[in-house]
Design an enzyme around this catalytic site. Structure first.
Site, mmCIF file in Angstrom:
data_model
loop_
_atom_site.group_PDB
_atom_site.id
_atom_site.type_symbol
_atom_site.label_atom_id
_atom_site.label_comp_id
_atom_site.label_asym_id
_atom_site.label_seq_id
_atom_site.Cartn_x
_atom_site.Cartn_y
_atom_site.Cartn_z
ATOM 1 N N LYS A 1 1.078 -1.155 -0.133
ATOM 2 C CA LYS A 1 -0.046 -0.159 0.000
ATOM 3 C C LYS A 1 0.939 1.266 -0.145
ATOM 4 O O LYS A 1 2.195 0.942 0.236
ATOM 5 C CB LYS A 1 -0.853 -0.014 1.249
ATOM 6 C CG LYS A 1 -0.312 0.040 2.499
ATOM 7 C CD LYS A 1 -1.093 -0.226 3.807
ATOM 8 C CE LYS A 1 -0.081 0.222 4.945
ATOM 9 N NZ LYS A 1 -0.308 -0.777 6.179
ATOM 10 N N TYR B 1 13.832 32.359 4.741
ATOM 11 C CA TYR B 1 12.726 32.940 5.306
ATOM 12 C C TYR B 1 12.660 33.105 6.552
ATOM 13 O O TYR B 1 12.966 32.033 7.488
ATOM 14 C CB TYR B 1 11.363 32.110 4.777
ATOM 15 C CG TYR B 1 11.041 32.093 3.433
ATOM 16 C CD1 TYR B 1 10.436 33.443 2.719
ATOM 17 C CD2 TYR B 1 11.043 30.911 2.561
ATOM 18 C CE1 TYR B 1 10.274 33.279 1.434
ATOM 19 C CE2 TYR B 1 10.648 30.991 1.239
ATOM 20 C CZ TYR B 1 10.234 32.139 0.815
ATOM 21 O OH TYR B 1 9.786 31.909 -0.603
HETATM 22 C C1 LIG Z 1 0.529 -1.378 6.775
HETATM 23 C C2 LIG Z 1 -0.188 -2.728 7.415
HETATM 24 C C3 LIG Z 1 0.828 -3.750 7.748
HETATM 25 C C4 LIG Z 1 2.391 -3.612 7.808
HETATM 26 O O1 LIG Z 1 2.938 -3.089 8.856
HETATM 27 P P1 LIG Z 1 4.326 -2.951 8.996
HETATM 28 O O2 LIG Z 1 4.498 -2.341 10.477
HETATM 29 O O3 LIG Z 1 4.868 -2.070 8.051
HETATM 30 O O4 LIG Z 1 4.935 -4.246 8.997
HETATM 31 C C5 LIG Z 1 0.206 -5.166 8.483
HETATM 32 N N1 LIG Z 1 -1.242 -4.869 8.463
HETATM 33 C C6 LIG Z 1 -2.018 -3.958 8.219
HETATM 34 C C7 LIG Z 1 -3.481 -3.955 8.350
HETATM 35 C C8 LIG Z 1 -1.506 -2.773 7.559
HETATM 36 O O5 LIG Z 1 -2.225 -1.847 7.376
#
Ligand SMILES: *Cc1c(COP(=O)(O)O)cnc(C)c1O
Length: 391
Positions: free
Chosen positions: A51, A283
């Site tokens: 994702k 800035y």
């Molecule tokens: C993103 C996610 C993971 C992965 O988590 P990490 O800490 O990056 O390994 C696992 N389960 C769900 C439901 C997630 O959204």
């Protein structure tokens, strides 16, 4: 335009023309998958969490690389990401973990995606779509065992599970949950919520086999007893430990080798100049030189994910040495103090994230300056710059 001029439709044109380069090491990514695969019990399947464009590493490219290393399961947030993976030719199971909108149901069938469900409305929509397609759709349910986020609360789990079983066209293939504190090695919470989760799986699993999965990177590394049938790995694939610690393979994990950061981020010096004592920099003049100071002007700023909160905090690497960022970080520019670094010239490479000679800046270190975690740094850099892939 000159007939022989490079055209903007070639990839090399873009990667050759931008100062800011995010480089993804395909070797490191592949190696992390293999090291994790070896550390996790053989019967446990790995879902690669891709994702957020694979935490800034590029969803399709990342999925292809880990698939080549043996990964056959992927997790995305939304349907459109799952569709994009399929269109790119990615095989295996693809989980859509954040639900879907009414009228999108058909995508699960057309692109062979697995929905994660947590509300009645989606059961109805998916069941109707399954009947229309004359198919049985396998779904996984999400239980909220203490995360306080998405999912059915445990007291309503068995009712919801019965509901799934009563809907024609749906079959319950898996039960998933998520830990809020798996990166805290000393917390009791993980094992407590795991017990709750196991109880729900046990009740249902007696009647039907299900795939159970609750562990993220933290749980997989620090609470291996929670790995169940499948683990969902994100940050560890990208070479970082969820708690930001520099765990070595000898420490409290079953890794035989340390993880390797996959992303680096570089820019180039666009101007070098010396300014007298008492010069306000950038800035707001939040930095005033107290001596004659040599500065390197860098063409990187918050539009590149190098956030304004890094003003007067971050360091970068130039000629293998650390140079502090002085003054405010602007949209596309910032300044580094190079008074202590010899012979810096316009065009020299600057490492924002990664290694130069013997010095390294990690996403954890940058996260510390920003008051955040490596995950956010990787998303910011990776998703706001041109990426290139090399071994
Ligand atoms: C993103 C996610 C993971 C992965 O988590 P990490 O800490 O990056 O390994 C696992 N389960 C769900 C439901 C997630 O959204």
């Amino acid at each position: 335009m000159n007939e022989t001029a490079p055209t903007p439709n070639s990839l090399s044109f873009f990667s050759a023309t931008t100062f800011n380069q995010v480089a993804i090491s395909t070797t490191a990514l592949r190696k992390n998958f293999i090291v994790l695969r070896q550390a996790i019990a053989r019967h446990v399947q790995i879902m690669a969490m891709v994702k957020a464009d694979a935490y800034g590493h590029g969803m399709v490219e990342t999925a292809r690389i880990v698939a080549d290393a043996g990964c056959d399961c992927f997790g995305v947030a939304e349907i459109e990401e799952g569709v994009a993976l399929r269109v790119a030719g990615v095989k295996g199971q693809i989980f859509v973990i954040l639900g879907f909108q009414a009228s999108q149901e058909q995508f699960f069938f057309d692109y062979d995606l697995t929905p994660v469900v947590f509300d009645d409305q989606s059961l109805k929509l998916l069941s109707n779509a399954a009947k229309r397609n004359d198919q049985i759709l396998a779904v996984h349910i999400k239980i909220d065992c203490g995360m306080g986020r998405l999912g059915i609360i445990p007291t309503q789990a068995s009712e919801f599970i019965k509901k799934i079983e009563s809907f024609p066209g749906l079959s319950l293939a898996g039960i998933m949950s998520h830990f809020p504190l798996a990166d805290v090695v000393t917390s009791h919470h993980t094992l407590e919520s795991f017990q709750l989760y196991q109880e729900i799986c046990r009740q249902h699993g007696q009647r039907n086999p299900i795939v159970s999965h609750i562990a993220n990177s933290g749980a997989s590394l620090y609470f291996p007893l929670t790995c169940c049938d499948m683990v969902r790995l994100g940050i560890s694939l990208y070479g970082y430990y969820p708690d930001g610690a520099q765990h070595t393979h000898a420490a409290d994990t079953s890794l035989t080798e340390p993880l390797t950061p996959v992303m680096s981020f570089t820019t180039r010096v666009v101007q070098v100049k010396s300014v007298p004592a008492g010069t306000g920099i950038s800035y707001g003049h939040s930095f005033i030189t107290n001596k004659e100071t040599r500065i390197a002007v860098l063409p990187v700023g918050y539009a590149n994910g190098f956030l304004r909160s890094l003003s007067n905090k971050a360091q970068v690497l130039i000629k293998g040495q650390r140079a502090p960022i002085i003054g405010r970080v602007c949209m596309n520019l910032c300044m580094a103090d190079i008074s202590d670094i010899d012979s810096v010239q316009s065009g020299d490479q600057v490492v924002i994230l990664g290694t130069q000679d013997t010095e390294t800046i990690t996403a954890d270190e940058i996260a510390g300056w920003m008051g955040t975690i490596s995950y956010e740094v990787l998303c910011l850099f990776g998703n706001n710059n041109k990426r290139s892939y090399s071994s």
